[in-house]
Motif scaffolding. Structure first.
Motif, PDB file in Angstrom:
ATOM      1  N   PRO A 117      99.117 -18.100   4.513  1.00 31.10           N
ATOM      2  CA  PRO A 117      98.514 -16.657   4.836  1.00 31.10           C
ATOM      3  C   PRO A 117      99.127 -15.651   3.695  1.00 31.10           C
ATOM      4  O   PRO A 117     100.171 -15.999   2.974  1.00 31.10           O
ATOM      5  CB  PRO A 117      99.230 -16.337   6.129  1.00 31.10           C
ATOM      6  N   LYS A 118      98.096 -14.908   3.153  1.00 30.03           N
ATOM      7  CA  LYS A 118      98.431 -13.943   2.165  1.00 30.03           C
ATOM      8  C   LYS A 118      97.774 -12.745   2.570  1.00 30.03           C
ATOM      9  O   LYS A 118      96.602 -12.592   2.974  1.00 30.03           O
ATOM     10  CB  LYS A 118      97.662 -14.440   0.785  1.00 30.03           C
ATOM     11  N   THR A 119      98.696 -11.668   2.607  1.00 26.63           N
ATOM     12  CA  THR A 119      98.395 -10.214   2.991  1.00 26.63           C
ATOM     13  C   THR A 119      98.162  -9.515   1.717  1.00 26.63           C
ATOM     14  O   THR A 119      98.644  -9.673   0.632  1.00 26.63           O
ATOM     15  CB  THR A 119      99.135  -9.637   3.948  1.00 26.63           C
ATOM     16  N   ILE A 172     101.354 -14.250  11.625  1.00 25.67           N
ATOM     17  CA  ILE A 172     100.862 -15.282  11.096  1.00 25.67           C
ATOM     18  C   ILE A 172     101.789 -16.095  10.374  1.00 25.67           C
ATOM     19  O   ILE A 172     101.711 -17.140   9.555  1.00 25.67           O
ATOM     20  CB  ILE A 172      99.755 -14.713  10.233  1.00 25.67           C
ATOM     21  N   PHE A 173     103.171 -15.605   9.881  1.00 22.19           N
ATOM     22  CA  PHE A 173     104.114 -16.575   9.194  1.00 22.19           C
ATOM     23  C   PHE A 173     105.229 -17.029  10.167  1.00 22.19           C
ATOM     24  O   PHE A 173     105.351 -18.288   9.753  1.00 22.19           O
ATOM     25  CB  PHE A 173     104.891 -15.324   8.289  1.00 22.19           C
ATOM     26  N   LYS A 174     105.325 -16.657  11.400  1.00 20.39           N
ATOM     27  CA  LYS A 174     106.289 -17.229  12.281  1.00 20.39           C
ATOM     28  C   LYS A 174     105.439 -17.883  13.315  1.00 20.39           C
ATOM     29  O   LYS A 174     106.272 -18.766  14.225  1.00 20.39           O
ATOM     30  CB  LYS A 174     107.324 -16.250  13.117  1.00 20.39           C
ATOM     31  N   LEU A 175     104.185 -17.794  13.374  1.00 18.44           N
ATOM     32  CA  LEU A 175     103.303 -18.429  14.305  1.00 18.44           C
ATOM     33  C   LEU A 175     103.631 -18.298  16.001  1.00 18.44           C
ATOM     34  O   LEU A 175     103.878 -18.962  16.586  1.00 18.44           O
ATOM     35  CB  LEU A 175     103.193 -19.939  14.035  1.00 18.44           C
ATOM     36  N   ASP A 176     103.973 -16.940  16.212  1.00 15.74           N
ATOM     37  CA  ASP A 176     104.345 -16.454  17.364  1.00 15.74           C
ATOM     38  C   ASP A 176     103.816 -14.971  17.715  1.00 15.74           C
ATOM     39  O   ASP A 176     103.616 -14.174  16.635  1.00 15.74           O
ATOM     40  CB  ASP A 176     105.666 -16.542  17.561  1.00 15.74           C
ATOM     41  N   TRP A 177     103.810 -14.550  18.861  1.00 18.86           N
ATOM     42  CA  TRP A 177     103.761 -13.201  19.246  1.00 18.86           C
ATOM     43  C   TRP A 177     104.585 -12.263  18.299  1.00 18.86           C
ATOM     44  O   TRP A 177     105.875 -12.390  18.318  1.00 18.86           O
ATOM     45  CB  TRP A 177     103.613 -12.802  20.727  1.00 18.86           C
ATOM     46  N   GLU A 178     104.163 -11.265  17.806  1.00 20.17           N
ATOM     47  CA  GLU A 178     104.734 -10.133  16.906  1.00 20.17           C
ATOM     48  C   GLU A 178     105.411  -9.033  17.882  1.00 20.17           C
ATOM     49  O   GLU A 178     104.647  -8.354  18.637  1.00 20.17           O
ATOM     50  CB  GLU A 178     103.847  -9.549  16.076  1.00 20.17           C
ATOM     51  N   GLU A 179     106.623  -9.254  17.763  1.00 19.02           N
ATOM     52  CA  GLU A 179     107.374  -8.390  18.816  1.00 19.02           C
ATOM     53  C   GLU A 179     107.080  -6.871  18.704  1.00 19.02           C
ATOM     54  O   GLU A 179     107.001  -6.047  19.587  1.00 19.02           O
ATOM     55  CB  GLU A 179     108.928  -8.456  18.745  1.00 19.02           C
ATOM     56  N   LYS A 180     106.790  -6.287  17.280  1.00 16.39           N
ATOM     57  CA  LYS A 180     106.426  -4.836  16.912  1.00 16.39           C
ATOM     58  C   LYS A 180     105.360  -4.330  17.654  1.00 16.39           C
ATOM     59  O   LYS A 180     104.918  -3.333  18.022  1.00 16.39           O
ATOM     60  CB  LYS A 180     106.705  -4.790  15.339  1.00 16.39           C
ATOM     61  N   THR A 214      91.473 -18.058  16.718  1.00 19.36           N
ATOM     62  CA  THR A 214      91.334 -16.656  17.221  1.00 19.36           C
ATOM     63  C   THR A 214      92.350 -15.866  17.247  1.00 19.36           C
ATOM     64  O   THR A 214      92.210 -14.449  17.084  1.00 19.36           O
ATOM     65  CB  THR A 214      90.569 -16.709  18.432  1.00 19.36           C
ATOM     66  N   VAL A 215      93.530 -16.399  17.542  1.00 14.82           N
ATOM     67  CA  VAL A 215      94.708 -15.339  18.164  1.00 14.82           C
ATOM     68  C   VAL A 215      95.276 -14.643  16.660  1.00 14.82           C
ATOM     69  O   VAL A 215      95.852 -13.494  16.749  1.00 14.82           O
ATOM     70  CB  VAL A 215      95.891 -16.192  18.604  1.00 14.82           C
ATOM     71  N   THR A 216      95.070 -15.217  15.578  1.00 13.46           N
ATOM     72  CA  THR A 216      95.113 -14.458  14.486  1.00 13.46           C
ATOM     73  C   THR A 216      94.347 -13.232  13.976  1.00 13.46           C
ATOM     74  O   THR A 216      94.700 -12.699  13.204  1.00 13.46           O
ATOM     75  CB  THR A 216      95.157 -15.321  13.163  1.00 13.46           C
ATOM     76  N   GLY A 217      93.431 -13.061  14.921  1.00 12.07           N
ATOM     77  CA  GLY A 217      92.587 -11.662  14.805  1.00 12.07           C
ATOM     78  C   GLY A 217      92.944 -10.667  15.574  1.00 12.07           C
ATOM     79  O   GLY A 217      92.275  -9.829  15.637  1.00 12.07           O
ATOM     80  N   THR A 218      93.831 -10.788  16.574  1.00 11.85           N
ATOM     81  CA  THR A 218      94.144  -9.815  17.485  1.00 11.85           C
ATOM     82  C   THR A 218      95.073  -8.646  17.135  1.00 11.85           C
ATOM     83  O   THR A 218      94.926  -7.672  17.712  1.00 11.85           O
ATOM     84  CB  THR A 218      95.208 -10.332  18.701  1.00 11.85           C
ATOM     85  N   ARG A 236     102.506  -8.458   8.757  1.00  8.70           N
ATOM     86  CA  ARG A 236     102.999  -9.716   9.615  1.00  8.70           C
ATOM     87  C   ARG A 236     101.925 -10.253  10.448  1.00  8.70           C
ATOM     88  O   ARG A 236     101.949 -11.508  10.601  1.00  8.70           O
ATOM     89  CB  ARG A 236     104.041  -9.281  10.372  1.00  8.70           C
ATOM     90  N   THR A 237     100.698  -9.515  10.678  1.00  4.48           N
ATOM     91  CA  THR A 237      99.789 -10.145  11.620  1.00  4.48           C
ATOM     92  C   THR A 237      98.674 -10.490  10.594  1.00  4.48           C
ATOM     93  O   THR A 237      97.602 -11.497  11.391  1.00  4.48           O
ATOM     94  CB  THR A 237      99.435  -9.261  12.552  1.00  4.48           C
ATOM     95  N   GLY A 238      98.494  -9.879   9.595  1.00  2.00           N
ATOM     96  CA  GLY A 238      97.052 -10.279   8.873  1.00  2.00           C
ATOM     97  C   GLY A 238      95.771  -9.614   9.375  1.00  2.00           C
ATOM     98  O   GLY A 238      94.740  -9.574   8.619  1.00  2.00           O
TER      99      GLY A 238
END
Length: 501
Positions: A272-274, A184-192, A175-179, A123-125
């Motif tokens: 995005p592709k994982t 990266i699909f919803k463009l929001d903080w990942e709840e898990k 930068t946030v996509t590297g945290t 989900r985050t990449g």
């Protein structure tokens, strides 16, 4: 005349470059600062060192502006995966905890072994590794709980610079996509991910587009930089994605390979592709450009180790390379795995360790040096094989970084990859990429593809048949050996830790 400044917040130095609108370099300035390390795996930097470096480097290049000239904007590239904790009054509780910090290795393994670990990667990449703020936050909670409990805010390094200049609490999309904390699909903080770290969204910054502009800094900072208070500052992006832009590697199938202190190989896609095996990262340049690739720890720092330890620091890099150039490709059957400080891609194992394989009485320092250079490239080739599975074949390779000053090393890259290697004219890829983003933010250009008009090819290297036939034979051995040793990396690293100070 109208100008722009690109600033690169690097791991060992901050660089500012003054550009004309057409991408021509006018002036540059670099300010180094220490990376504080110890045997525990700490790799931190002092906040004030970097902030001062920003002020100094911008001032030094702004000296080149005449009174009638106009500075259109300052735009930023930044090292990824950094983390800084602040209390409720915005007093820093930590230094900059950099990507190179490996103290979270134990907690990374726990995430990998958890039920949701791989799902978080998907989900985050961001690969599961101690470099990621995801792991660092759990390490803070478990081992620095006094800091964790007091922390009301978290920022990355560039977020801190903008906080000092404009009192913002933000992070850019790239930068946030590297945290490891951002979907990266919803463009929001990942709840898990937030659940794992036990953070709330209130502790995290606002996510803004890379084209966001800030203005109105305090007079004292503008004066120190020698620029106007209302100068536009563009957020820009992270250094990896910006390097692709800066070397004209943003079309499908065009790979950017960088070897500096560390290294990376990256390709731009439109979404995005994982990786189903978790080997590659996916970071944003902007919403329309996503960079898929793999970073390696093992680059120029391994060559520096060879100079210092094999040659006792008595020879220059050019002298050492000249010795290696007299050795045939394949170093007479000597292979080197360059994992001196653990490895990110393709192993994602902070416990990985380096080794020479095939050493016999006939090998000397010259063969050892050539095998070191080849080992760094073999490792990048392993990453490339993973990347091809995710994004398809590589049609062109743009090479940047300090290694391109070595004709031998660049030729080794062409021979192992069996592809022509282009070395772009500009060596300031990150800063140039940041400036291109600033021009788009200001409406000067309509799209990022204008980079094609600014970056030509300095020189090219063609693969040599008699060389790549040898590497074809050795590459599978290198790859199989890295897999065979994986089971013992944990054991040997545990043994070595007994002797750490």
């Amino acid at each position: 005349m109208e100008y722009l400044i690109g600033v690169d917040l690097g791991t060992t130095a901050t660089k500012a470059v003054l550009f004309e609108k057409n991408g021509k370099i006018v002036a540059s300035s670099s300010q180094a600062y220490p990376l504080y390390r110890d045997a525990s795996g700490m790799a931190e930097e002092a906040l004030e060192d970097i902030f001062e470096a920003v002020l100094v480097t911008i001032r030094e290049v702004s000296f080149n502006l005449a009174e009638e000239d106009e500075l259109l904007a300052v735009s930023f590239s930044t090292q990824m995966h950094s983390l800084i904790a602040f209390d409720e009054n915005w007093q820093p509780l930590t230094r900059v905890i950099t990507w190179a910090d490996t103290r979270a290795v134990k907690y990374t393994e726990q995430i990998k072994n958890s039920a949701e670990g791989f799902e978080i990667y998907k989900r985050t990449g961001t690969p599961l590794h101690p470099m990621a703020p995801l792991s660092k936050l759990i390490w803070l909670r478990e081992e620095k709980n006094n800091i964790y409990q007091r922390a009301a805010h978290y920022l990355d390094l560039k977020g801190y610079i903008f906080y000092r200049l404009f009192a913002t609490n933000k992070i850019d999309l790239s930068t946030v996509t590297g945290t490891g904390l951002f979907n990266i699909f919803k463009l929001d903080w990942e709840e898990k991910a937030l659940a794992l770290t036990q953070l709330t969204k209130a502790q995290l910054p606002e996510v803004v587009e890379p084209y966001t502009i800030e203005q109105g800094m305090p007079h004292e900072f503008a004066k120190k930089m020698g620029i106007q208070e209302d100068t536009k500052f563009v957020w820009g992006a992270a250094d990896g994605p910006l390097s692709n832009l800066g070397v004209n590697a943003i079309k499908p199938g065009v790979a950017a390979i960088t070897i500096g202190t560390s290294g990376a190989i990256r390709v731009v896609t439109d979404q995005p592709k994982t990786d189903e095996k978790g080997r590659t990262f996916t970071y944003a340049l902007d919403r329309e450009h996503w960079v898929v690739g793999g970073p390696v720890n093992s680059g120029g720092d391994v060559f520096r180790w060879a100079r210092d330890q094999i040659f006792d620091g008595k020879l220059s890099y050019d002298e050492i390379t000249a010795l290696a150039s007299k050795v045939a490709p394949g170093a007479d059957g000597l292979l080197f795995h360059p994992y001196l400080g653990g490895e990110r891609a393709p192993l994602w194992d902070a416990n990985a360790r380096g080794s020479f394989f095939g050493l016999n009485y006939g090998h000397n320092r010259s063969q050892m040096t050539r095998s070191v250079l080849e080992g760094v490239v073999f490792n990048l080739y392993m990453v490339a094989l993973s990347l091809i599975e995710v994004v398809g074949n590589l049609n062109m390779i743009q090479a940047t970084g300090g290694f391109t000053s070595s004709e031998l090393w660049t030729q080794i890259l062409a021979d192992i990859f069996e592809q022509p290697i282009n070395v772009p004219e500009s060596r300031e890829a990150g800063c140039l990429g940041a400036v291109i983003m600033a021009e788009k933010a200001l409406g000067i250009v309509d799209n990022l593809e204008v980079i094609e008009e600014m970056v030509g090819t300095n020189r090219s290297y063609e693969p040599q048949v008699e060389h790549f036939e040898i590497y074809r034979e050795l590459a599978p051995i290198f790859i199989r050996l890295s897999r065979a040793l994986t089971a013992e990396y944990q054991n040997i690293s545990n043994f070595q830790r007994r002797f750490e100070d």
